[in-house]
Structure formats: structure tokens, C-alpha cells
Design an enzyme around this catalytic site. Structure first.
Site, PDB file in Angstrom:
ATOM      1  N   GLY A  41       2.000   2.218  -5.334  1.00 47.32           N
ATOM      2  CA  GLY A  41       2.916   2.777  -6.322  1.00 47.32           C
ATOM      3  C   GLY A  41       3.806   1.728  -6.960  1.00 47.32           C
ATOM      4  N   ALA A  48       0.836  -1.203   0.000  1.00 44.66           N
ATOM      5  CA  ALA A  48       0.000   0.000   0.000  1.00 44.66           C
ATOM      6  C   ALA A  48       0.873   1.257   0.000  1.00 44.66           C
ATOM      7  CB  ALA A  48      -0.927  -0.004   1.208  1.00 44.66           C
ATOM      8  N   PRO A  49       0.428   2.312  -0.684  1.00 39.72           N
ATOM      9  CA  PRO A  49      -0.863   2.454  -1.369  1.00 39.72           C
ATOM     10  C   PRO A  49      -0.926   1.889  -2.781  1.00 39.72           C
ATOM     11  CG  PRO A  49       0.310   4.530  -1.438  1.00 39.72           C
ATOM     12  CD  PRO A  49       1.153   3.602  -0.613  1.00 39.72           C
ATOM     13  N   CYS A  94      12.262   4.263   2.727  1.00 43.27           N
ATOM     14  CA  CYS A  94      12.280   5.711   2.460  1.00 43.27           C
ATOM     15  C   CYS A  94      12.984   6.412   3.613  1.00 43.27           C
ATOM     16  CB  CYS A  94      10.870   6.261   2.238  1.00 43.27           C
ATOM     17  SG  CYS A  94       9.714   5.943   3.586  1.00 43.27           S
ATOM     18  N   ARG A 112      -5.509   0.181   4.706  1.00 45.02           N
ATOM     19  CA  ARG A 112      -4.545   0.460   3.641  1.00 45.02           C
ATOM     20  C   ARG A 112      -4.669  -0.559   2.511  1.00 45.02           C
ATOM     21  NH1 ARG A 112      -0.087   3.502   4.200  1.00 45.02           N
ATOM     22  NH2 ARG A 112       1.318   1.883   3.406  1.00 45.02           N
TER      23      ARG A 112
END
Length: 453
Positions: free
Chosen positions: A114, A111-112, A230, A138
Site C-alpha cells: 500500500g 508488504a503488501p 497500526c 509476503r
């Protein structure tokens, strides 16, 4: 932007004083906006007035010079493009290098959506993707984005990594975008600054190892494992990659970035002062040792909510078979009061997943039964395999499209046939309406509707 003291100290030690100053300066600037086109929906992007510039490592990725209101663009809801941070689109470049034939793939923390929608566009024809998300809310967002993307070669599941214990040596490719401390999101999400702490970093790198260890046995020997976060922290990034390679058995592969991109060969870090994008880390490994659990598909069996398994049945309504443009490639299943189309090539995999995991969505939901009638599903409307010649089409303008996406009542032209009608904008399906003569009932999913004023 006030950065946490411990973060500044840690990154100064990692990058050096001068380069950390460059990073801090970049974090004070506005984040760039980027989108990725859906190659199967062929949008001409006339919706954007701003100038487009390509994302160098992703052929379908583009930067926008300004951020429009995506919520009020019908093409966004039609799945013609996905709003995705440019750094994470580097996955496309990696897949092109290391996946050259059909695979069974898992996006573990999807999720989401990409990376899942990107993978569906980039994986070779004949591949199947399982997109998994542990948080149900989610997982619902993931499902919406997968359905809008229109590619039927996907199963969406809602499970923990340890729930995959029965799927031994199933996957040729695993994408693990692990939950992390979120340092790379500081300028896009100020709340992530408030949530950051050294204690959270410590929790994250340990949890990441648990997740990878729990899923590792499902990857075939020789399979590709793509690990990403990230965040910038070496504890969650480089040190975890070393641990995976040494403890679980893998070789770290080069990402082969072009020199002008300012990236390293392995353990590729994206820093916003070096590239046009947000903070991101990605590494590619190949599994060298099959040291997984020797479990079998009989180890854990789950049932559908209604207690029935999907079954091939001779009672499939004949009209359903004409609703798909490539119906010979699909197996149609009856599941409770609904009919679903699964790519025949992966029907056995679907049954295995169905027995062991919690499925939220799979393939194409064609229709549900309402009384004696078949009610075409939103999944069918959005599918790239929809046979558009089956249903009458009502093309709407932008204002009407927004009204439809708000689930407001529609007034269709007087000559529109009664019954189910496909609503399109610039030729792209948005969903169905049922024309009953004096009005048309809006069938757009209520949970997807535009709420923003």
C-alpha cells in the site's frame, strides 16, 4: 467485540474514561472501505455502483459506500486502483510537504504494498524506491502488487534491516511502517484481538527500536524518516519517536494536518472515533546527525541465484528496444535467460543493491528466452512504459476477463494474428496470450490466478 481487559485499562489511562468509551463504540461499527486510484492508469471507476467520497488527505483516495467483490473486478487486477485503508493514505499528504525533488527512497517493511504503490505515485519524477519485505511469501505478494501498479522505478528486496549494513548514507527518505501489536486492526481483523497482550506490546516496541537502529545509518544526514504503526500504544508510538530523536539524532517535524481533520500537529494518531478510518500512527523526523556505521559497498557482496551479474551486452535483441515507449530512459540487461530494463538514471544503484541484497524484482522484466524465441513477461504487460503498438490487442469483456484471470483457455476472434497478443479490458492490459490459431494459450501467471469461486 470483546476487547482485552489489559487493553481497555491501558487505553482508558491514555485517553480517559469518556474518550475510551467513544473508541470502544467505534470499534463495534463496520470498518469503512477505501481505495486509491492509480493516476498513471486513468480508470474512470465505472466499475463502482456505490457513491464515492474523497479521502481528505489523499487526492487519489476515495471511500466507498459499500464493499464490492474486488476479486472479480478486472480493473483491480489491472492495477487501476489499490484497496487501502484511508488512515495510512496520510503518507501522501506528508510526501507532498517534505519531498519536492527526486529521491532514493526505502520502504523498509513494505508488504503488501500500500505505502510503496502510494510512494511510487507521489514521489517526484526521477525518484527510485526500494520496497523491502523480510518474509519471502509476503515479498512475493508485494512484488505482484508493484508489478500491477506499473511504475518501473522500483526494486523489490527480501531482507532483514541488518542486511542493509553496506548501504551507508544511500537514502534520502525511509518509510518504516514497523511491525506492531496491531491494535488499530481490531475491527478489521478479529484475530489480532486474540493475539494481543501486554507481553506482545513489550516485545514490539523493543523490536521496533532494533529495526530503526539497524537501518538508521543508511539515511543521509538531513534525510526524512517516516515512522508509522497500526497501533495506539504510546510505548510503540510516541515513546519510540522520542527515543529515535534523542538516541539516534533527529528532529520531529510537524505533519501540518488541517484543523477540521481532528489530528495533532506532530505524532499524528488516527482513532476511528475521531476520523473515518482505522487506527494508525505516523510521525516525521529529519536526521540531524550522521552517526551511522562507516561501512562501504565492499562490505558485503551477494550474487544472483545463477551466479551471474546483470551485464550490459551488445547482444540485446533489437526488437526488445521497441517494446518500451520510452526506451531511451532505460538500460537493458541480460540476466541469465531473461532481459530486464532498469531506469538508466539509477543503474548504478541497482548494481549496488544487487551486490548486497536479495532482489525479488526490479524495473521491468521484459522477456525470457524460450528456445530461440523471446517470451514477453507479465511485468512488461502491466508496465506503464509498454509500447502498446508492438503487440496485437484483444479487447475482452468482463466475463472473458474473469476467465482469463482464472488462467482458463481463450477463444479469440478468428482474425486475431498468430503469436503473442496483449489481452486488455476497458483498454487496460491484463497480460499476454499466445494465439496459435485454433486456440490461444493463456500466459497469465498461475500464482496470480483467481481461485475464488
Amino acid at each position: 467485540m470483546t476487547l482485552p481487559v489489559d487493553f481497555k485499562r491501558t487505553m482508558t489511562n491514555h485517553l480517559g474514561k469518556e474518550e475510551f468509551a467513544q473508541l470502544a463504540e467505534a470499534l463495534a461499527l463496520p470498518a469503512p472501505t477505501s481505495i486509491r486510484l492509480n493516476p498513471q492508469k486513468n480508470s474512470q471507476l465505472s466499475t463502482f455502483n456505490s457513491q464515492l467520497s474523497p479521502v481528505p488527505w489523499c487526492p487519489n483516495g476515495y471511500y466507498l459506500s459499500e464493499r464490492p467483490s474486488f476479486t472479480f473486478d478486472p480493473l483491480f487486477h489491472a492495477g487501476c486502483y489499490y484497496v487501502q485503508e484511508a488512515s495510512s493514505m496520510f503518507l501522501a499528504y506528508i510526501l507532498k510537504q517534505y519531498v519536492n525533488e527526486p529521491v532514493v527512497a526505502l520502504d523498509l517493511c513494505a508488504a503488501p504494498g500500500g505505502k510503496s504503490t502510494l510512494a511510487l505515485s507521489e514521489l517526484p519524477e526521477g525518484s527510485m524506491l526500494i520496497a523491502n519485505e523480510v518474509v519471502r511469501q509476503r515479498a512475493n505478494i508485494l512484488t505482484e502488487n508493484i508489478i500491477k501498479w506499473g511504475n518501473p522505478n522500483c526494486i523489490v528486496t527480501n531482507n532483514y534491516a541488518e542486511d542493509f549494513e553496506a548501504l551507508n548514507n544511500v537514502f534520502d527518505l525511509i518509510i518504516c511502517d514497523a511491525p506492531c501489536s496491531g491494535e488499530g486492526m481490531f475491527r478489521k481483523d478479529p484475530a489480532s484481538i486474540e493475539e494481543w497482550s501486554l507481553a506482545n506490546v513489550d516485545t514490539c516496541w523493543r523490536r521496533q527500536r532494533d529495526i530503526v537502529q539497524n537501518i538508521w545509518h543508511t539515511l543521509k544526514e538531513g534525510g526524512i524518516f517516516i515512522y508509522s504503526t497500526c497501533t495506539y500504544n504510546p510505548l510503540e508510538d510516541e515513546e519510540n519517536v522520542v527515543w529515535i530523536a534523542k538516541t539516534l539524532g533527529a528532529e520531529v517535524l510537524s505533519c501540518h494536518p488541517l484543523p477540521e481533520w481532528g489530528l495533532t500537529e506532530t505524532n499524528t494518531h488516527f482513532f476511528p472515533h475521531r476520523i473515518k478510518g482505522e487506527g494508525f500512527f505516523i510521525s516525521v523526523l529529519r536526521k540531524t546527525i550522521d552517526n551511522g556505521q562507516q561501512t562501504t559497498d565492499n562490505g558485503r557482496r551477494k550474487k544472483l541465484k545463477d551466479g551471474k551479474k546483470g551485464k550490459i551486452t551488445p547482444k540485446i535483441p533489437q526488437e526488445l528496444k521497441g517494446w518500451l515507449s520510452e526506451n531511451e530512459d532505460f538500460t537493458i540487461l541480460e540476466e541469465g535467460d531473461a532481459f530486464r530494463a532498469i531506469p538508466t538514471l539509477h543503474h548504478a544503484l541497482y548494481e549496488q543493491v544487487q551486490r548486497n541484497l536479495k532482489i525479488v524484482h526490479a524495473g521491468i522484466e521484459l522477456a525470457s528466452v524460450k528456445g530461440k524465441n523471446l517470451h514477453p513477461s507479465q511485468s512488461l504487460a502491466m508496465s506503464n512504459c509498454l509500447n502498446k503498438e508492438v503487440f496485437p490487442i484483444a479487447e475482452v469483456d468482463e466475463q472473458q476477463a474473469i476467465a482469463y484471470l482464472r488462467t482458463e483457455a481463450l477463444q479469440l476472434p478468428a482474425d486475431t494474428p498468430k503469436g503473442y497478443v496483449l489481452i486488455t479490458y476497458q483498454g487496460h492490459p491484463l497480460g499476454f496470450a499466445k494465439n496459435i490459431g485454433n486456440r490461444a494459450n493463456n500466459l497469465y501467471p498461475a500464482e496470480w490466478r483467481i481461485r475464488k469461486k
